[in-house]
Design a protein around this motif. Structure first.
Motif, PDB file in Angstrom:
ATOM      1  N   GLN A  87       0.791  -1.221   0.000  1.00 58.39           N
ATOM      2  CA  GLN A  87       0.000   0.000   0.000  1.00 58.39           C
ATOM      3  C   GLN A  87       0.829   1.279   0.000  1.00 58.39           C
ATOM      4  N   TRP A  88       1.997   1.244   0.597  1.00 54.53           N
ATOM      5  CA  TRP A  88       2.740   2.502   0.742  1.00 54.53           C
ATOM      6  C   TRP A  88       4.208   2.232   1.056  1.00 54.53           C
ATOM      7  N   PHE A  89       5.028   3.263   0.837  1.00 49.84           N
ATOM      8  CA  PHE A  89       6.430   3.269   1.256  1.00 49.84           C
ATOM      9  C   PHE A  89       6.777   4.688   1.704  1.00 49.84           C
ATOM     10  N   SER A  90       7.859   4.816   2.452  1.00 53.58           N
ATOM     11  CA  SER A  90       8.175   6.107   3.079  1.00 53.58           C
ATOM     12  C   SER A  90       9.591   6.575   2.772  1.00 53.58           C
ATOM     13  N   ARG A  91       9.786   7.874   2.912  1.00 50.44           N
ATOM     14  CA  ARG A  91      11.090   8.521   2.845  1.00 50.44           C
ATOM     15  C   ARG A  91      11.156   9.563   3.963  1.00 50.44           C
ATOM     16  N   THR A  92      12.369   9.998   4.289  1.00 52.96           N
ATOM     17  CA  THR A  92      12.578  11.023   5.311  1.00 52.96           C
ATOM     18  C   THR A  92      13.326  12.193   4.692  1.00 52.96           C
ATOM     19  N   GLN A 120      11.118  15.322   8.828  1.00 54.40           N
ATOM     20  CA  GLN A 120       9.745  14.879   8.624  1.00 54.40           C
ATOM     21  C   GLN A 120       9.703  13.802   7.542  1.00 54.40           C
ATOM     22  N   ARG A 121       8.711  12.943   7.654  1.00 56.11           N
ATOM     23  CA  ARG A 121       8.596  11.832   6.715  1.00 56.11           C
ATOM     24  C   ARG A 121       7.527  12.111   5.667  1.00 56.11           C
ATOM     25  N   VAL A 122       7.718  11.485   4.523  1.00 57.41           N
ATOM     26  CA  VAL A 122       6.732  11.524   3.447  1.00 57.41           C
ATOM     27  C   VAL A 122       6.414  10.088   3.069  1.00 57.41           C
TER      28      VAL A 122
END
Length: 408
Positions: free
Chosen positions: A293-298, A314-316
């Motif tokens: 469903q999703w993945f993240s970056r900082t 902050q994360r996206v």
């Protein structure tokens, strides 16, 4: 939400395309164009230093106070070591450790090597179908696609093929997110996969290596800032190949065969030319049936994203399956259309973190569809008896029973 996130995704796309969660200090992108632009950035602004799959609620609630520190390099535990523009090790940062490791173990995932695997994958698929069709009913996800995918990864990593069922079971267990303690134990996933790979690495180091086992030999040759990796470090840095190549594709193929069963006209159209049309249909399955469903970056520095100011630390998080259902990119996006024109695809990511296994996934997916449909002339799926474990991260058919009506 976990049963069917599509309606909530639609609300986000229409009303809150860049949604901020104060609790997690995280921005969520839901529109295709915003995700595409975000992943296209290659200026070192965003990093995976907090992990791409941050699903532990306790860690998610931790707010970074500015740019997070670089991850430790000893032990060198996994391949998400992005470096900041200044370099995680204080160097010039002109080549990330992440990219170095990809180059070291990535040769088996390149087109020429992947194409050489076709006869092996077909052989395993046919052998599985010989056994399964005789039973009349079986699980599409685990017993068909799962065993074929696990066997393929064992073959690539030189893990004994008889361990494929153990590998599949261990990965399914390690990546569950419906345990009493919510979240995904990433360390546990690393360790589980390394347990299968490390003995192979140890034997290979003892007997010598010559490049003929490209994934393992490449990591034995690799020097991380001048230092060779231990057997355990090599094994853990190969975990992504084992997990990525085993867990996701079987869920996509099972779901795709379910959609074809639900749409007999589309199934009939695919059958007109299986070798050609299965290669087309799998692309729509990657879009429509993708379980992740999703993945993240900082953010490593203060920046702007989709008109929103983002501060360092902050994360996206980009909502992959929301982007895949964005009607701004795909007309009638909530419909499964086997031969849908797909000019841009996000199923494998984009940019630096573009999925290293894309060529293998496309080949294996096409073969799994073609071999099943060439042998099975009539089948029935039972989604009401399927298992879809509650998860905010990977929503897919953990099991999907199928009954074979006619086969050759």
């Amino acid at each position: 939400m976990m049963r069917d996130p599509a309606p909530s995704y639609r609300v986000l796309r229409d009303r809150f395309p860049v949604y901020y969660s104060e609790r997690y200090d995280t921005f969520y992108l839901s529109r295709f164009a915003d995700v595409w632009d975000f992943l296209s950035r290659s200026d070192g602004t965003f990093s995976t230093c907090d992990s791409t799959t941050l699903v532990d609620p306790q860690l998610m609630r931790h707010h970074n106070q500015g740019t997070p520190p670089p991850p430790p390099l000893d032990p060198f535990n996994h391949l998400v070591h992005d470096v900041s523009p200044g370099g995680a090790d204080g160097g010039d940062g002109d080549q990330t450790l992440y990219e170095e490791v990809r180059q070291a173990h990535g040769r088996p995932m390149r087109p020429k090597h992947v194409n050489s695997l076709e006869s092996f994958i077909r052989g395993v698929a046919r052998e599985r179908l010989d056994a399964l069709l005789a039973r009349g009913e079986f699980d599409l996800t685990q017993e068909y696609g799962g065993i074929v995918s696990a066997s393929t990864m064992c073959h690539i990593l030189h893990v004994p093929l008889e361990r494929a069922p153990d590998v599949l079971a261990a990965i399914n267990g390690a990546t569950r997110t419906d345990s009493p303690e919510p979240g995904l134990d990433l360390t546990g996933v690393f360790e589980t996969c390394a347990d299968f790979i490390e003995p192979v690495v140890t034997r290979r180091r003892q007997t010598g290596w010559d490049g003929s086992w490209p994934a393992i030999d490449g990591m034995l040759d690799y020097r991380m800032r001048g230092r060779e990796l231990t057997d355990r470090e090599v094994a853990i840095n190969l975990f992504c190949l084992l997990v990525g190549g085993t867990e996701t594709l079987p869920k996509i193929v099972a779901h795709g065969l379910l959609e074809l069963w639900r749409h007999p006209d589309q199934l009939a159209a695919v059958r007109v030319d299986l070798p050609r049309n299965c290669g087309i249909a799998i692309n729509e399955m990657f879009r429509y049936c993708g379980p992740a469903q999703w993945f993240s970056r900082t953010a490593l520095v203060d920046t702007e994203l989709a008109g929103q100011a983002v501060k360092a630390g902050q994360r996206v998080t980009y909502l992959l399956q929301s982007a895949a259902r964005d009607e701004r990119e795909y007309p009638d996006a909530d419909a499964f259309i086997w031969d849908r024109p797909i000019d841009r695809q996000l199923a494998f990511g984009l940019g630096q973190h573009y999925c290293i296994g894309v060529h293998l996934a496309k080949l294996e997916g096409r073969i799994l569809l073609e071999e099943f449909l060439s042998r099975v002339s009539e089948y029935e799926c039972f989604p009401e008896r399927s298992l879809r474990r509650p998860s905010s991260f990977q929503i897919g058919f953990n099991t999907l029973p199928v009954a074979i009506k006619e086969h050759s």
